[in-house]
Design an enzyme around this catalytic site. Structure first.
Site, PDB file in Angstrom:
ATOM      1  N   ASP A  15       4.978  10.576   6.955  1.00  0.00           N
ATOM      2  CA  ASP A  15       4.774  11.955   6.514  1.00  0.00           C
ATOM      3  C   ASP A  15       3.906  12.653   7.559  1.00  0.00           C
ATOM      4  O   ASP A  15       3.625  12.098   8.637  1.00  0.00           O
ATOM      5  CB  ASP A  15       4.202  12.004   5.079  1.00  0.00           C
ATOM      6  CG  ASP A  15       2.752  11.539   4.986  1.00  0.00           C
ATOM      7  OD1 ASP A  15       2.165  11.143   6.021  1.00  0.00           O
ATOM      8  OD2 ASP A  15       2.195  11.573   3.870  1.00  0.00           O
ATOM      9  N   CYS A  73       1.574   6.853   6.421  1.00  0.00           N
ATOM     10  CA  CYS A  73       1.071   8.086   5.800  1.00  0.00           C
ATOM     11  C   CYS A  73      -0.444   8.105   6.020  1.00  0.00           C
ATOM     12  O   CYS A  73      -0.938   7.419   6.920  1.00  0.00           O
ATOM     13  CB  CYS A  73       1.467   8.176   4.318  1.00  0.00           C
ATOM     14  SG  CYS A  73       0.809   6.902   3.233  1.00  0.00           S
ATOM     15  N   THR A  75      -2.892   6.984   4.119  1.00  0.00           N
ATOM     16  CA  THR A  75      -3.541   5.734   3.712  1.00  0.00           C
ATOM     17  C   THR A  75      -2.616   4.519   3.749  1.00  0.00           C
ATOM     18  O   THR A  75      -3.087   3.386   3.687  1.00  0.00           O
ATOM     19  CB  THR A  75      -4.044   5.852   2.256  1.00  0.00           C
ATOM     20  OG1 THR A  75      -2.900   6.117   1.426  1.00  0.00           O
ATOM     21  CG2 THR A  75      -5.071   6.964   2.105  1.00  0.00           C
ATOM     22  N   HIS A 106       4.032 -15.712   2.717  1.00  0.00           N
ATOM     23  CA  HIS A 106       4.100 -15.980   1.276  1.00  0.00           C
ATOM     24  C   HIS A 106       4.979 -15.003   0.512  1.00  0.00           C
ATOM     25  O   HIS A 106       5.545 -15.364  -0.524  1.00  0.00           O
ATOM     26  CB  HIS A 106       2.696 -15.950   0.671  1.00  0.00           C
ATOM     27  CG  HIS A 106       1.845 -17.110   1.094  1.00  0.00           C
ATOM     28  ND1 HIS A 106       0.605 -17.376   0.563  1.00  0.00           N
ATOM     29  CD2 HIS A 106       2.056 -18.087   2.034  1.00  0.00           C
ATOM     30  CE1 HIS A 106       0.082 -18.451   1.131  1.00  0.00           C
ATOM     31  NE2 HIS A 106       0.945 -18.891   2.043  1.00  0.00           N
ATOM     32  N   HIS A 141       7.254 -20.344  -2.413  1.00  0.00           N
ATOM     33  CA  HIS A 141       7.139 -18.884  -2.287  1.00  0.00           C
ATOM     34  C   HIS A 141       8.485 -18.201  -2.529  1.00  0.00           C
ATOM     35  O   HIS A 141       8.536 -17.081  -3.025  1.00  0.00           O
ATOM     36  CB  HIS A 141       6.582 -18.523  -0.912  1.00  0.00           C
ATOM     37  CG  HIS A 141       5.226 -19.110  -0.669  1.00  0.00           C
ATOM     38  ND1 HIS A 141       4.135 -18.774  -1.423  1.00  0.00           N
ATOM     39  CD2 HIS A 141       4.806 -20.053   0.218  1.00  0.00           C
ATOM     40  CE1 HIS A 141       3.083 -19.460  -1.006  1.00  0.00           C
ATOM     41  NE2 HIS A 141       3.470 -20.244  -0.012  1.00  0.00           N
TER      42      HIS A 141
HETATM   43  C1  RB5 Z   1      -1.038  13.331   2.398  1.00  0.00           C
HETATM   44  O1  RB5 Z   1      -2.103  14.220   2.403  1.00  0.00           O
HETATM   45  C2  RB5 Z   1      -1.475  11.985   1.841  1.00  0.00           C
HETATM   46  O2  RB5 Z   1      -1.724  12.088   0.487  1.00  0.00           O
HETATM   47  C3  RB5 Z   1      -0.436  10.927   2.130  1.00  0.00           C
HETATM   48  O3  RB5 Z   1      -0.235  10.847   3.494  1.00  0.00           O
HETATM   49  C4  RB5 Z   1      -0.782   9.521   1.703  1.00  0.00           C
HETATM   50  O4  RB5 Z   1      -2.036   9.130   2.169  1.00  0.00           O
HETATM   51  C5  RB5 Z   1      -0.556   9.176   0.308  1.00  0.00           C
HETATM   52  O5  RB5 Z   1      -0.701   8.009  -0.089  1.00  0.00           O
END
Ligand code: RB5
Length: 149
Positions: A15, A73, A75, A106, A141
């Site tokens: 994203d 993304c 996180t 695993h 596994h």
């Molecule tokens: C976008 O701002 C952010 O929410 C997205 O990239 C991500 O981290 C969501 O899990």
């Protein structure tokens, strides 16, 4: 040259919050000789919703157009949640090489997610190298992975 236990092409997407790290990863994949198919985000788009990109990458894997996937993304969490809604997809948000090793050995993970706001490109590429070079151990596994559906 290291052996790869995951085969390309690689389906890769991000994203807007993972755009720069995705670019670094595509350069690395190219250097390693992997073909890749790229999804999202349009360079001119300001925002894209991460589930839409995760769905495209997972569909490419399920259609056998890609051998495994990478999603970036902010996180890595949203991408992993979205990807894991697809049967047959086992996505992991790794922040260490040890997580990459065990997710392959695993869990037979087939999608690696990253958070551009959590880790830098050096660590991400090192995690990726471990991920593709670690075989699934099978055995006990495999029984557990089969239970996931
Ligand atoms: C976008 O701002 C952010 O929410 C997205 O990239 C991500 O981290 C969501 O899990």
């Amino acid at each position: 040259m290291s052996q790869f236990f995951l085969k390309g092409p690689v389906a890769i997407g991000s994203d807007h919050a993972g755009r720069e790290l995705k670019y670094e990863i595509t350069q690395h994949l190219h250097h390693k000789g992997f073909e890749f198919i790229e999804f999202g985000v349009d360079p001119f788009a300001t925002k894209v919703d991460y589930p839409s990109v995760a769905n495209l990458v997972c569909e490419a894997i399920k259609d056998s157009k890609a051998g495994f996937g990478i999603l970036v993304c902010g996180t890595g969490i949203g991408m992993a949640i979205a990807a894991n809604r697809h049967p047959g997809i086992r996505a992991v948000d790794c922040t260490s090489e040890f997580m990459a090793t065990l997710s392959r050995a695993h869990n037979d993970a087939n999608v690696l997610t990253f958070g551009q706001r959590l880790i830098g490109p050096g660590l991400a590429l090192s995690i990726l190298d471990v991920f593709v070079a670690t075989p699934f151990e099978g055995g006990r596994h495999q029984v557990r992975v089969d239970m996931l559906g």
